[in-house]
Design a protein around this motif. Sequence first.
Motif, short mmCIF file in Angstrom:
data_model
loop_
_atom_site.label_atom_id
_atom_site.label_comp_id
_atom_site.label_asym_id
_atom_site.label_seq_id
_atom_site.Cartn_x
_atom_site.Cartn_y
_atom_site.Cartn_z
N GLN A 1 0.83 -1.21 0.00
CA GLN A 1 0.00 0.00 0.00
C GLN A 1 0.86 1.26 0.00
O GLN A 1 0.62 2.19 -0.78
CB GLN A 1 -0.92 0.00 1.21
N PRO B 1 -7.83 -2.26 -3.10
CA PRO B 1 -6.74 -2.15 -4.09
C PRO B 1 -7.11 -1.24 -5.26
O PRO B 1 -8.26 -1.13 -5.65
CB PRO B 1 -6.52 -3.60 -4.54
N TRP C 1 -0.35 -1.70 -4.26
CA TRP C 1 -1.52 -2.47 -3.85
C TRP C 1 -2.60 -2.27 -4.91
O TRP C 1 -3.48 -1.42 -4.79
CB TRP C 1 -1.98 -2.03 -2.47
#
Length: 506
Positions: free
Chosen positions: A251, A382, A256
């Motif tokens: 992330q 995501p 991500w």
Amino acid sequence: MKRRIAEKVLALSLAAAMMAGMAGCGNNDGGSAPGSEGGSSAGTEQSGEEQSSDAGQESGSEEGSAEGEGGNEGGEEAPEEASMPDVITDSDGNPIDLGGMEIIVRDWWTPDEETEPANSFEEAKEEYLDWAQSTYNFTIKQVAVSTWDSAPEDFVNYATTGGDENYVFVLRQGQELVAAMNSGLMYDLGSLDCLDFTEDKWKDGVNKMLSKGDAVYGMRGITPEGRGGMYFNKRLLEEAGIKPDSIYDLQENMEWTWDKFEEICSQVQADTDNDGVIDRYAMVCITQDFYPMAVWSNGGEFIGMDENGKYVNRLESSETIEALNWSLDMIDRFNKVFDSEAAWDYGYTAFANGEGVFIPQETYKAGDWEDMADDFGFVCFPMGPKMQDYTNCYTDNVMVIPACYDAEKAWKIAFAYNLFTDPVPGWEDYNESWKSDYYEKFRDTESVDLTMARMVENGMVTYHTFIPGLDLGADVYWNINKDNTPAQQAETIRNTWAAYLEEANK
């Protein structure tokens, strides 16, 4: 994990202490109150809000908590000798006088009781509000008057018949809110020069959603709430050979993505005992939760607003169709198939029981998994291929002033609410007061410091809940499959939605 969280709170307090040591109901024509120079004293209170499917909730400095999460203020030490804001004066140079008005911001969750400040921020906030109320001659508090169920009807009844009270109503988003706005029951806040909607405290877009041309019918002067993201089971990831913290690394490195999520799902889903039956599922999601998050993560939406302030159908946009197609594929390949007789909350229960690695859900669910045996983490949904950053959709509650008030009364109430949501002097750059309660609900600090902090600052607004008659479940979610693709369903529902939008745009 709780120890880590306690250490985090202590570290925040110590760091702040070190910094402190280094610091030295009528006409809708609006306007200014008689004799006023106008102007704004806007700012932002630091808070969170959460709203489940059956109970909207808010929390924060002036807002309490309902049943899910809250927003108890952080424990940092205040800067020394913070000065109060410049006094706003009338044409004679005297402080604006609200005539001793008693103003209630009426919600459905805040208890009517006095509480002692829990930390330095709350002490500074109390001192500021005492100063503001004394300087401008008014009192204000937020308290539960309605219930979650009764709030819309209570507002309609009051705005229709009027009363002597001085209310700011809190209303949940949805078609009831739009019906009240279209019926002329909400005061045009855009006509009040004590409110400046270009300021940062309105960034969650509530005022934009409740606008028609230059008219503004709703506001919310506090920090927006982080909403939907992806929870993950740490034990199951480790069993699949994946370090749980690596999800946070992805992330933070902007890696991500849908592709990476799909790759990890392929790795974790397995028949661990070789009996021919999958017993570790990648996902245990409720499909109607997955679809919209996927759409927003790809820059799509169902109903948008054009440059002329008109609602428009965006179901057939490339971003939305791509997201729905991807969702169908992911659900088909990686989601646990539940019995048709399963309870409505089957996905939540399955995640709590450790039956699947991932579940997309909103932030308030963390508090419902307090007794879950496995540790869990939380990241943004995501990122889709059409996006350059993660996002979530703000669905915050709305503050409105009844249109039954005359211009002077509405101006004074708005002026007071603006003060009520101003930044606390000396804490203008303090943006973490909403975190404390979340630390108690999540299992790690990364969920709050990395994920929710990002979500609070980076969100979007959308409009499908504002369209009478539109039902995403019946119109879209429950009808799309391999045999009836999202594009086919969008074509099927096009004329129906066109009729809804035509009516809404009136």
